[in-house]
Design an enzyme around this catalytic site. Sequence first.
Site, PDB file in Angstrom:
ATOM      1  N   GLU A 209     -18.413 -14.063   8.507  1.00 25.14           N
ATOM      2  CA  GLU A 209     -19.148 -13.137   7.639  1.00 25.14           C
ATOM      3  C   GLU A 209     -19.203 -11.755   8.289  1.00 25.14           C
ATOM      4  O   GLU A 209     -19.531 -11.634   9.462  1.00 25.14           O
ATOM      5  CB  GLU A 209     -20.564 -13.700   7.395  1.00 25.14           C
ATOM      6  N   GLY A 277     -16.603 -11.730  -2.613  1.00 29.98           N
ATOM      7  CA  GLY A 277     -17.089 -11.043  -3.804  1.00 29.98           C
ATOM      8  C   GLY A 277     -16.027 -10.978  -4.889  1.00 29.98           C
ATOM      9  O   GLY A 277     -14.919 -11.516  -4.722  1.00 29.98           O
ATOM     10  N   HIS A 450     -48.338 -35.473 -10.308  1.00 31.41           N
ATOM     11  CA  HIS A 450     -48.310 -36.044  -8.971  1.00 31.41           C
ATOM     12  C   HIS A 450     -47.673 -37.428  -9.027  1.00 31.41           C
ATOM     13  O   HIS A 450     -48.039 -38.223  -9.882  1.00 31.41           O
ATOM     14  CB  HIS A 450     -49.714 -36.173  -8.397  1.00 31.41           C
TER      15      HIS A 450
HETATM   16  P1  NAI Z   1     -20.899 -12.897  -2.622  1.00 32.73           P
HETATM   17  O1  NAI Z   1     -21.109 -11.473  -2.959  1.00 32.73           O
HETATM   18  O2  NAI Z   1     -21.933 -13.903  -2.894  1.00 32.73           O
HETATM   19  O3  NAI Z   1     -20.584 -13.020  -1.054  1.00 32.73           O
HETATM   20  C1  NAI Z   1     -19.530 -12.363  -0.433  1.00 32.73           C
HETATM   21  C2  NAI Z   1     -19.793 -12.328   1.070  1.00 32.73           C
HETATM   22  O4  NAI Z   1     -18.621 -11.886   1.715  1.00 32.73           O
HETATM   23  C3  NAI Z   1     -20.908 -11.359   1.452  1.00 32.73           C
HETATM   24  O5  NAI Z   1     -21.809 -12.003   2.319  1.00 32.73           O
HETATM   25  C4  NAI Z   1     -20.158 -10.225   2.118  1.00 32.73           C
HETATM   26  O6  NAI Z   1     -20.907  -9.578   3.113  1.00 32.73           O
HETATM   27  C5  NAI Z   1     -18.964 -10.950   2.713  1.00 32.73           C
HETATM   28  N1  NAI Z   1     -17.797 -10.115   2.956  1.00 32.73           N
HETATM   29  C6  NAI Z   1     -17.329  -9.108   2.183  1.00 32.73           C
HETATM   30  N2  NAI Z   1     -16.214  -8.593   2.728  1.00 32.73           N
HETATM   31  C7  NAI Z   1     -15.962  -9.288   3.872  1.00 32.73           C
HETATM   32  C8  NAI Z   1     -14.949  -9.242   4.853  1.00 32.73           C
HETATM   33  N3  NAI Z   1     -13.973  -8.352   4.797  1.00 32.73           N
HETATM   34  N4  NAI Z   1     -15.015 -10.109   5.880  1.00 32.73           N
HETATM   35  C9  NAI Z   1     -16.010 -11.023   5.964  1.00 32.73           C
HETATM   36  N5  NAI Z   1     -17.002 -11.114   5.048  1.00 32.73           N
HETATM   37  C10 NAI Z   1     -16.974 -10.262   4.012  1.00 32.73           C
HETATM   38  O7  NAI Z   1     -19.501 -13.266  -3.296  1.00 32.73           O
HETATM   39  P2  NAI Z   1     -18.782 -14.662  -3.527  1.00 32.73           P
HETATM   40  O8  NAI Z   1     -19.379 -15.728  -2.679  1.00 32.73           O
HETATM   41  O9  NAI Z   1     -17.331 -14.363  -3.395  1.00 32.73           O
HETATM   42  O10 NAI Z   1     -19.129 -14.986  -5.012  1.00 32.73           O
HETATM   43  C11 NAI Z   1     -18.653 -14.116  -6.037  1.00 32.73           C
HETATM   44  C12 NAI Z   1     -19.633 -13.994  -7.155  1.00 32.73           C
HETATM   45  O11 NAI Z   1     -19.764 -15.208  -7.834  1.00 32.73           O
HETATM   46  C13 NAI Z   1     -20.992 -13.584  -6.662  1.00 32.73           C
HETATM   47  O12 NAI Z   1     -21.377 -12.421  -7.323  1.00 32.73           O
HETATM   48  C14 NAI Z   1     -21.878 -14.723  -7.013  1.00 32.73           C
HETATM   49  O13 NAI Z   1     -23.112 -14.268  -7.517  1.00 32.73           O
HETATM   50  C15 NAI Z   1     -21.108 -15.499  -8.061  1.00 32.73           C
HETATM   51  N6  NAI Z   1     -21.360 -16.917  -7.855  1.00 32.73           N
HETATM   52  C16 NAI Z   1     -22.576 -17.406  -8.171  1.00 32.73           C
HETATM   53  C17 NAI Z   1     -22.877 -18.726  -7.933  1.00 32.73           C
HETATM   54  C18 NAI Z   1     -24.244 -19.223  -8.215  1.00 32.73           C
HETATM   55  O14 NAI Z   1     -24.989 -18.552  -8.916  1.00 32.73           O
HETATM   56  N7  NAI Z   1     -24.642 -20.371  -7.678  1.00 32.73           N
HETATM   57  C19 NAI Z   1     -21.887 -19.645  -7.377  1.00 32.73           C
HETATM   58  C20 NAI Z   1     -20.677 -18.997  -7.010  1.00 32.73           C
HETATM   59  C21 NAI Z   1     -20.438 -17.689  -7.267  1.00 32.73           C
END
Ligand code: NAI
Length: 471
Positions: A209, A277, A450
């Site tokens: 991360e 992301g 409960h």
């Molecule tokens: P995310 O935005 O949740 O997480 C991406 C992570 O990657 C962040 O912590 C960021 O700091 C890190 N990052 C960015 N560039 C990087 C790099 N070059 N090297 C290392 N780390 C880096 O995005 P994610 O997990 O890809 O999910 C995409 C979208 O899908 C999100 O907006 C999320 O809300 C949605 N999603 C929602 C779910 C849910 O509601 N349960 C489940 C899966 C996805």
Amino acid sequence: METFDVLVVGGGPGGYIAAIRAAQLGLKTACADDWRGADGKPALGGTCTNVGCIPSKALLQSSEYYEQAGHEFADHGVKVKGLDLDLAQMLKRKDKTVKSSNDGVAYLFRKNKIQFLPGRASFVKTAPGGTELRIADQSVLAKHVIVATGSNPRKLPGVEFDEKLILSNSGALAIADVPKRLGVIGAGVIGLEMGSVWRRLGAQVTILEALPAFLGGADEQIAKEAAKIFAKQGLAIELGVNISKVTPGKKSVSVQYSAADKTVKTLECDRLIVSIGRVPNTDGLNAAAVGLKLDERGFVSVDDHCHTNLPNVWAIGDVVRGPMLAHKAEEEGVAVAERIAGQKPHVDFNTVPWVIYTAPEIAWVGETEQQLKARKADYRAGTFPFMANARARALGEPVGLVKFLADAKSDRILGVHIIGPYAGELIAEAVAAMAFGAAAEDIGMICHAHPSLSEAMKDAALAVDKRALNI
Ligand code: NAI
């Protein structure tokens, strides 16, 4: 040329819900979508249904059962001999779950008399009486257009998804053999959920991360608790890294990065998930043909009402600002359909819940404690651990806590943060409470069954006034 009151572009949760609401309101509605399933046939439901929320939840459930059968059943006095993983069946079941959701959306379209137009829609021109769009070999005229085209996975610069070794969310859901070493870039929602799935199935998972803090969007106390629990489960998470090079080999991938202490390290893995992301998807939309304005990051520009710069063209969901969440897209879709029908709906972005479907689940709504501190709010906090909740102990999941944050003077709830069993379900009570402007005391005064996990909500709400009953 066929004319519609409303043409929705994109059949994901934002788009299909918008189409259903528009049709309910008596508008002649069509929805264009070009997603195809493995059989080459149209597969309605978008990313969420096909390669997102739904299949990931299927695999999360299956893998959790596998883990429980191997490690937790014995404690309940249930002995499992010869436990075996049938990954092909697990993936087949996941595909079946997806197919039933695809079929469900198609059924809802038929029921609501929504015309489904398979194919990618692109703008042609603004015409008298509406906007002309082309879908496959058909031209249609729409009085209103709702753009709900969603998002695509963000790539690391220069690193292509081949979906064999380097996987996006799609490939991460379809690995045919459990990799021995799985690398994940990005400890966000997808990284944690998919990392959990494959760890439970036997992979050694390392998540890299970029940010120095774990789960920066969550409440710090909850994020700290989560980091402890995930580390105990065996998820290796390295924070503050800077990825310098990703080199795919024949059967493995090598990731070079500088660690938080600036030492250069290499992670060798058999598969690599890149989950850093997502970016808005306007591929093939031909926005320029009608002068539809995109912002500098490629999102369709909209105002608070999801109205674009063009009259009668609207945009919702991942392709516009705000969190990329299916339920946020749905709320926007309903609101836009109602606005088109002349109503005055309101979407409250302050009460959009977040859920991460790890075990334990993480869920929250409203402000975090660090946000309250940053804006120098006068607040009180109340927490309650699931360890002190009888249902959680009976379930065998006495982990995590509920945290209420309330205004110090009015007691109005400002945020609720949960890590624990079924947090994703429990958060609904907090959303309802906040939507109605409830005080923490209101939750404390409501009768909760409960034994139930929801009693932890009541106790945490009471803890705001230092009068939790069960601790
Ligand atoms: P995310 O935005 O949740 O997480 C991406 C992570 O990657 C962040 O912590 C960021 O700091 C890190 N990052 C960015 N560039 C990087 C790099 N070059 N090297 C290392 N780390 C880096 O995005 P994610 O997990 O890809 O999910 C995409 C979208 O899908 C999100 O907006 C999320 O809300 C949605 N999603 C929602 C779910 C849910 O509601 N349960 C489940 C899966 C996805």
